[in-house]
Design an enzyme around this catalytic site. Structure first.
Site, PDB file in Angstrom:
ATOM      1  N   HIS A  78       0.852  -1.185   0.000  1.00 24.07           N
ATOM      2  CA  HIS A  78       0.000   0.000   0.000  1.00 24.07           C
ATOM      3  C   HIS A  78       0.890   1.239   0.000  1.00 24.07           C
ATOM      4  O   HIS A  78       1.985   1.238   0.563  1.00 24.07           O
ATOM      5  CB  HIS A  78      -0.915  -0.006   1.217  1.00 24.07           C
ATOM      6  CG  HIS A  78      -2.107  -0.891   1.051  1.00 24.07           C
ATOM      7  ND1 HIS A  78      -3.347  -0.599   1.583  1.00 24.07           N
ATOM      8  CD2 HIS A  78      -2.257  -2.068   0.387  1.00 24.07           C
ATOM      9  CE1 HIS A  78      -4.203  -1.550   1.266  1.00 24.07           C
ATOM     10  NE2 HIS A  78      -3.568  -2.459   0.547  1.00 24.07           N
ATOM     11  N   GLU A  80       0.989   4.048   1.539  1.00 26.80           N
ATOM     12  CA  GLU A  80       1.443   4.605   2.819  1.00 26.80           C
ATOM     13  C   GLU A  80       2.645   3.838   3.365  1.00 26.80           C
ATOM     14  O   GLU A  80       3.588   4.424   3.893  1.00 26.80           O
ATOM     15  CB  GLU A  80       0.303   4.581   3.839  1.00 26.80           C
ATOM     16  CG  GLU A  80      -0.879   5.486   3.479  1.00 26.80           C
ATOM     17  CD  GLU A  80      -1.948   4.779   2.686  1.00 26.80           C
ATOM     18  OE1 GLU A  80      -3.125   5.199   2.773  1.00 26.80           O
ATOM     19  OE2 GLU A  80      -1.622   3.814   1.961  1.00 26.80           O
ATOM     20  N   ARG A  84       6.621   5.184   3.760  1.00 26.21           N
ATOM     21  CA  ARG A  84       7.306   5.145   5.055  1.00 26.21           C
ATOM     22  C   ARG A  84       8.594   4.328   4.978  1.00 26.21           C
ATOM     23  O   ARG A  84       9.625   4.708   5.533  1.00 26.21           O
ATOM     24  CB  ARG A  84       6.357   4.575   6.108  1.00 26.21           C
ATOM     25  CG  ARG A  84       6.947   4.483   7.502  1.00 26.21           C
ATOM     26  CD  ARG A  84       7.292   3.052   7.833  1.00 26.21           C
ATOM     27  NE  ARG A  84       7.835   2.886   9.170  1.00 26.21           N
ATOM     28  CZ  ARG A  84       8.152   1.713   9.679  1.00 26.21           C
ATOM     29  NH1 ARG A  84       7.961   0.605   8.980  1.00 26.21           N
ATOM     30  NH2 ARG A  84       8.673   1.634  10.892  1.00 26.21           N
ATOM     31  N   ARG A  85       8.578   3.190   4.269  1.00 31.38           N
ATOM     32  CA  ARG A  85       9.786   2.372   4.146  1.00 31.38           C
ATOM     33  C   ARG A  85      10.857   3.099   3.322  1.00 31.38           C
ATOM     34  O   ARG A  85      12.042   3.002   3.609  1.00 31.38           O
ATOM     35  CB  ARG A  85       9.452   1.016   3.523  1.00 31.38           C
ATOM     36  CG  ARG A  85       8.796   0.061   4.522  1.00 31.38           C
ATOM     37  CD  ARG A  85       8.476  -1.297   3.900  1.00 31.38           C
ATOM     38  NE  ARG A  85       8.085  -2.225   4.953  1.00 31.38           N
ATOM     39  CZ  ARG A  85       8.888  -3.139   5.481  1.00 31.38           C
ATOM     40  NH1 ARG A  85      10.133  -3.260   5.046  1.00 31.38           N
ATOM     41  NH2 ARG A  85       8.471  -3.943   6.444  1.00 31.38           N
ATOM     42  N   CYS A 133      -6.729   3.086   4.440  1.00 34.31           N
ATOM     43  CA  CYS A 133      -7.661   1.965   4.533  1.00 34.31           C
ATOM     44  C   CYS A 133      -7.861   1.589   5.999  1.00 34.31           C
ATOM     45  O   CYS A 133      -7.037   1.878   6.855  1.00 34.31           O
ATOM     46  CB  CYS A 133      -7.140   0.769   3.747  1.00 34.31           C
ATOM     47  SG  CYS A 133      -5.624   0.025   4.407  1.00 34.31           S
ATOM     48  N   CYS A 265      -3.699   0.473   7.027  1.00 34.76           N
ATOM     49  CA  CYS A 265      -2.889   1.692   7.080  1.00 34.76           C
ATOM     50  C   CYS A 265      -3.349   2.613   8.209  1.00 34.76           C
ATOM     51  O   CYS A 265      -2.533   3.333   8.786  1.00 34.76           O
ATOM     52  CB  CYS A 265      -2.941   2.411   5.744  1.00 34.76           C
ATOM     53  SG  CYS A 265      -2.077   1.531   4.411  1.00 34.76           S
ATOM     54  N   LYS A 268      -1.572   1.320  11.243  1.00 37.34           N
ATOM     55  CA  LYS A 268      -0.134   1.593  11.214  1.00 37.34           C
ATOM     56  C   LYS A 268       0.158   3.065  11.479  1.00 37.34           C
ATOM     57  O   LYS A 268       1.106   3.396  12.214  1.00 37.34           O
ATOM     58  CB  LYS A 268       0.454   1.144   9.874  1.00 37.34           C
ATOM     59  CG  LYS A 268       0.420  -0.369   9.706  1.00 37.34           C
ATOM     60  CD  LYS A 268       1.134  -0.835   8.454  1.00 37.34           C
ATOM     61  CE  LYS A 268       1.133  -2.363   8.393  1.00 37.34           C
ATOM     62  NZ  LYS A 268       1.887  -2.886   7.245  1.00 37.34           N
ATOM     63  N   ARG A 271      -0.173   3.649  15.125  1.00 38.03           N
ATOM     64  CA  ARG A 271       0.993   3.122  15.841  1.00 38.03           C
ATOM     65  C   ARG A 271       2.188   4.059  15.706  1.00 38.03           C
ATOM     66  O   ARG A 271       2.912   4.302  16.682  1.00 38.03           O
ATOM     67  CB  ARG A 271       1.348   1.733  15.308  1.00 38.03           C
ATOM     68  CG  ARG A 271       2.512   1.078  16.046  1.00 38.03           C
ATOM     69  CD  ARG A 271       2.770  -0.320  15.531  1.00 38.03           C
ATOM     70  NE  ARG A 271       3.178  -0.335  14.135  1.00 38.03           N
ATOM     71  CZ  ARG A 271       3.406  -1.456  13.446  1.00 38.03           C
ATOM     72  NH1 ARG A 271       3.198  -2.629  14.004  1.00 38.03           N
ATOM     73  NH2 ARG A 271       3.787  -1.396  12.185  1.00 38.03           N
TER      74      ARG A 271
END
Length: 468
Positions: A78, A80, A84-85, A133, A265, A268, A271
């Site tokens: 996805h 997002e 981020r990665r 999502c 997402c 995440k 978090r």
């Protein structure tokens, strides 16, 4: 003051500059876009620089059976997660610059040995072209023309809860004159009151205001998410209208025919608002966790109240976190600019003969690093690799766990032994730092987060899903 339109414009322009490979076919394919921007405020209060440092597209997620214990497959593609990665790759590169004695635009030394912190005036903003999502996408519908729930009569509402629950579009007549009536809707009692407007759709615990279309009641509805409730926790009631979903719960992303183990997402992002977006490995080098200053969403169905619930409220009571961690609610903003390759725009551009509209199968990652900034994947592997190459380094995405760990080990090797953080000086980490042992304290912090945010969940389910 952050301008959401400026943020989205920078992201769309950066996307246009990327090569054609992996992009959707105009008018036939759509995708989602996410990005991380670095905001640098100089000494002059009016001088603020904004730069896209990571960008991702994608809508896919592999199933449980396709996951690899070696960490050489990209589980979640996805947008997002891709963005981020890619940002982690950028941060590793910036730490490389710092530990090597070169200037980093992000980090400066902290007062702890081997630790680094953000430079004064540096912050990060997260952008996504669509609501994430999961919980953030369960948005009440206020326009009757967009409600997917079919007309429901009082008899159906009271006695047909177990009937066909598939959503169908209902086009009202142009000259209709909707009126509001009250119906007894006990099936919708479990809906979260934050999901609805009390003045419009809630009168008491059993009555709901329902619009009339051509003399037929229309049940108020919500935009629905394909993400499924985590097994073992609260389930979706699947009641008509606003009672279809449970809200505020953990969800996993849907797979193509089989379940996934990847959290939504929304979960995440929630978090990251507590444990930071830097991840377990980079936490060894940082004095404090890194948090997004703001989350900006492009033009799409959006509810500020729902975004607040999904990204902030669920974790607002978390406490007793390790040093360097705290609850950091981001500023939530929406832009008025829509992504040109959104599903809605693709439907408008679609022409006869192009075939059916579908999501783009590829995921693009771009980040601001000098070597291999672009990474295009499909089904968890490098885009275009042959079946024969699967399982080899040639097939691995630069964003998979194994490759990010290799980048981290390169950072450790580039660090002078006397400048290593204390957490990397333990004797049991001297043979290339076993991944799980090096990250065990971070995992404990994540367990504490889930325990406090979702105390009713079985421990086995929390442990299973937290690290996906």
């Amino acid at each position: 003051m952050l301008d959401p339109d400026e943020v989205s414009r920078l992201c769309y322009e950066r996307f246009q500059q990327l090569p054609r490979r992996g992009k959707p076919e105009p008018g036939r394919e759509w995708t989602l876009l996410a990005a991380v921007l670095q905001v640098t405020r100089r000494e002059s209060p009016d001088l603020v620089e904004k730069e896209v440092v990571s960008m991702g597209t994608g809508t896919k997620c592999i199933g449980q059976r396709a996951m690899s214990p070696k960490g050489d497959v990209l589980n979640d593609s996805h947008a997002e997660v891709i963005a981020r990665r890619g940002c982690i790759r950028y941060l590793i590169q910036q730490l490389h610059e710092a530990v090597s004695g070169r200037s980093s635009s992000v980090f400066c030394p902290s007062d702890q040995r081997g630790k680094w912190k953000l430079r004064p005036g540096v912050s990060f903003v997260f952008f996504t072209s669509h609501t994430p999502c999961g919980d953030a996408s369960i948005i009440p519908m206020k326009d009757v023309q967009s409600q997917p729930c079919p007309p429901v009569t009082p008899v159906q509402v009271a006695h047909k809860a177990g009937g066909d629950r598939k959503r169908k579009a209902e086009e009202p007549s142009e000259d209709q004159n909707p009126k509001m009536i009250r119906l007894d809707l006990k099936e919708t009692e479990q809906v979260d009151s934050r999901d609805t407007e009390p003045s419009e759709s809630r009168t008491d615990s059993t009555e709901t205001l329902v619009e009339m279309t051509d003399g037929v009641p229309q049940v108020p509805d919500v935009h629905r998410t394909g993400a499924k409730c985590v097994p073992g926790g609260p389930a979706d009631p699947l009641h008509p209208g606003v009672g279809y979903h449970s809200t505020g719960v953990l969800r996993v992303k849907p797979g193509r025919g089989e379940p996934t183990l990847s959290l939504s997402c929304s979960d995440k992002l929630a978090r990251w608002g507590v444990l930071g977006f830097q991840g377990a490995l980079l936490a060894h080098y940082l004095q404090e966790a890194l948090y997004f200053r703001a989350v900006v969403v492009g033009r799409c169905p959006y509810s500020p109240e729902v975004m607040l619930r999904a990204l902030v409220t669920r974790c607002s009571q978390v406490s007793d976190l390790p040093a360097g961690f705290s609850v950091h609610p981001p500023v939530l903003l929406q832009s008025s600019l829509e992504f040109p390759f959104s599903q809605a725009q693709t439907e408008l551009q679609h022409r006869d003969g192009q075939g059916r509209i579908s999501p783009c199968g590829a995921a693009i990652s771009w980040c601001n690093v000098p070597e291999q900034p672009l990474d295009v994947t499909a089904n968890g592997y490098k885009h275009g690799v042959t079946r024969k190459a699967l399982g080899t380094p040639k097939a691995r995405s630069l964003l998979c766990k194994l490759e990010l760990f290799r980048s981290f080990l390169s950072l450790v090797s580039a660090t002078d032994p006397s400048a290593l953080p204390d957490s990397l000086r333990r004797s049991d980490l001297q043979t290339y730092w076993d991944y799980k042992q090096a990250s065990s304290w971070y995992q404990q912090a994540q367990q504490q987060l889930l325990l406090q945010a979702f105390p009713l969940w079985p421990r086995s389910d929390r442990n299973l899903l937290l690290f996906r």
